[in-house]
Design an enzyme around this catalytic site. Structure first.
Site, short mmCIF file in Angstrom:
data_model
loop_
_atom_site.label_atom_id
_atom_site.label_comp_id
_atom_site.label_asym_id
_atom_site.label_seq_id
_atom_site.Cartn_x
_atom_site.Cartn_y
_atom_site.Cartn_z
N ASP A 1 -12.17 -8.97 4.96
CA ASP A 1 -13.48 -8.99 4.31
C ASP A 1 -14.06 -10.40 4.32
OD1 ASP A 1 -13.26 -6.28 3.62
OD2 ASP A 1 -14.10 -6.60 1.62
N ASP A 50 -2.99 -18.18 0.57
CA ASP A 50 -4.01 -18.89 -0.23
C ASP A 50 -4.67 -19.98 0.61
OD1 ASP A 50 -1.52 -20.14 -0.24
OD2 ASP A 50 -1.67 -20.86 -2.31
N LYS A 100 3.23 -15.28 2.27
CA LYS A 100 3.39 -16.01 1.01
C LYS A 100 4.89 -16.23 0.86
CE LYS A 100 1.71 -17.76 -2.84
NZ LYS A 100 0.80 -18.93 -2.87
N TYR A 117 0.82 -1.21 0.00
CA TYR A 117 0.00 0.00 0.00
C TYR A 117 0.86 1.27 0.00
CZ TYR A 117 -4.73 -1.86 0.85
OH TYR A 117 -5.95 -2.45 0.74
N ASP A 160 -6.29 -6.85 4.30
CA ASP A 160 -7.45 -6.20 3.67
C ASP A 160 -8.39 -7.27 3.12
OD1 ASP A 160 -9.03 -4.13 2.48
OD2 ASP A 160 -8.07 -4.58 0.57
C1 IPM Z 1 -10.32 -1.12 4.27
C2 IPM Z 1 -10.61 -0.51 2.92
C3 IPM Z 1 -9.48 0.43 2.56
C4 IPM Z 1 -8.21 -0.41 2.47
C5 IPM Z 1 -9.69 1.21 1.26
C6 IPM Z 1 -10.99 1.97 1.26
C7 IPM Z 1 -8.53 2.15 1.00
O1 IPM Z 1 -10.84 -1.50 1.98
O2 IPM Z 1 -10.16 -0.36 5.24
O3 IPM Z 1 -10.26 -2.35 4.35
O4 IPM Z 1 -7.94 -1.03 1.44
O5 IPM Z 1 -7.48 -0.44 3.45
MG MG Z 2 -10.88 -3.48 2.78
#
Ligand code: IPM
Ligand code: MG
Length: 369
Positions: free
Chosen positions: A253, A225, A193, A143, A249
């Site tokens: 999710d 993975d 990884k 990032y 990230d």
């Molecule tokens: C998160 C989001 C952010 C990230 C984006 C919006 C920049 O997806 O906080 O997980 O990738 O960190």
């Molecule tokens: Mg995110």
């Protein structure tokens, strides 16, 4: 006790404008109940800051966030700003805040409330009882690595980013993760990884070294993975996961969806800066892990619970108010147990309500506790 607690409130875009007021109202109710003095100051961030000030993170907003004890953030972004140059996209505001505030540790807990088991797309027996924490490195890795960009190349273009981690960066996030694990079930899985990427081979080596200081915590390593697969195959094997910025990230999710909805997951981003007069409390930023959901914005449909639970994390990590934090969690639990649901988590036999009513019901429970 230092009783003025300064909170910078940055609602941002889309549903951020609806969910943040609910979390602020919850904090105010809690403050009233316990005699705590919260001072709130609001500023623009993300797309609405671009519209108003021409940049996603105006100096004034950054200053407010830097001066505050804690930041409560909604969400940033939306289709309106998608065509912009990367350097001034709404998302840059988030990355800028993380970087400038030195918030290198991102805690994302995924807990399944028992009454939510049917909201998940996974089988009840797979997810029942999950309680895991993703510790995501937040200010390094791909990032932030340099060089980055898109340049002309062989008649076309060439896009590039750099995945880089230093010993120091890995060490400090590993310590946070071991500390978190120590207070939980004492099991840490480090995700990398290392079979392909040198930077994460270093990651694995440094995490293993730091483990020497935490012999009471069981450490294992897993490729990313495989972790993605294990999270849906048998998520109960995980207690604390520690990983890089981008893997975190993605995996967070995925972990969120195990619990039924991304609308339920809070997060805390912490650095190493303690709050004046409270060495055990860290300055932090608190936000739901979901985005600005422009498709449902302004319709009183958004789920405010991830933001309300983020406020609970704030009370715990930045203000040391563990009891008040637990009370907010209990209030949320009770409202869900009564069958109230926002549309994202509604199922047969539940009572569908909007954003505002959800906030109000949580506050009613706080008052009643
Ligand atoms: C998160 C989001 C952010 C990230 C984006 C919006 C920049 O997806 O906080 O997980 O990738 O960190
Ligand atoms: Mg995110």
């Amino acid at each position: 006790m230092n009783n003025e607690m300064h909170i910078a409130v940055l609602p941002g875009d889309g549903i951020g404008q609806e969910i943040i007021p609910q979390a602020v109202a919850v904090l105010e109710a809690m403050g009233k109940k316990l005699g705590l003095a919260f001072g709130f100051e609001q500023a623009v961030v993300g797309g609405c800051a671009i519209d108003q000030e021409g940049v996603p993170l105006p100096d004034e907003t950054l200053r407010l966030a830097m001066d505050a004890d804690a930041v409560l953030l909604g969400a940033v972004g939306g289709p309106k700003w998608e065509g912009l140059d990367y350097a001034i996209r709404p998302e840059r505001a988030l990355l800028g805040l993380r970087e400038k505030l030195g918030l290198f540790a991102n805690l994302r807990p995924a807990v399944l409330y028992p009454m939510m088991a049917d909201a998940s797309t996974l089988k009840r027996e797979v997810i029942e009882g999950i309680d895991l924490m993703v510790v995501r490195e937040l200010t390094g890795g791909i990032y932030f690595g340099q060089p980055r960009g898109v340049e002309a190349f062989e008649g076309g273009e060439r896009g590039f980013n750099t995945l880089v981690y230093t010993t120091k960066e890995i060490e400090r996030i590993a310590r946070v993760a071991f500390d978190v694990a120590r207070k939980r079930r004492k099991k840490l899985t480090s995700i990398d990884k290392a079979n392909v990427l040198e930077s994460t081979e270093l990651w694995r080596r440094v995490v293993t070294q730091v483990h020497q200081d935490y012999p009471d915590v069981a450490l294992s390593h897993m490729y990313v993975d495989n972790c993605a697969m294990q999270l849906v195959r048998n998520p109960k094997q995980f207690d604390v996961i520690v990983t890089t910025n981008m893997f975190g990230d993605i995996l967070s999710d995925e972990a969120a969806m195990l619990t039924g909805s991304i609308g339920l997951l809070p997060s805390a981003s912490l650095g190493s800066q303690a709050i004046a007069g409270r060495p055990e409390c860290l300055k932090g930023m608190y936000e739901p892990i979901h985005g600005s959901a422009p498709d449902i914005a302004g319709k009183d449909m958004a789920n405010p619970l991830a933001t309300i639970l983020s406020a609970a994390m704030m009370l715990k990590y930045s203000f040391g108010l563990n009891e008040a934090s637990t009370q907010i969690e209990t209030a949320v639990f009770k409202v869900l147990a009564q069958g109230f649901r926002t549309p994202d988590i509604a199922a047969e036999g539940t009572k569908q309500i909007g954003t505002e009513e959800m906030g109000r019901r949580v506050i009613d429970q706080i008052k009643a506790l």
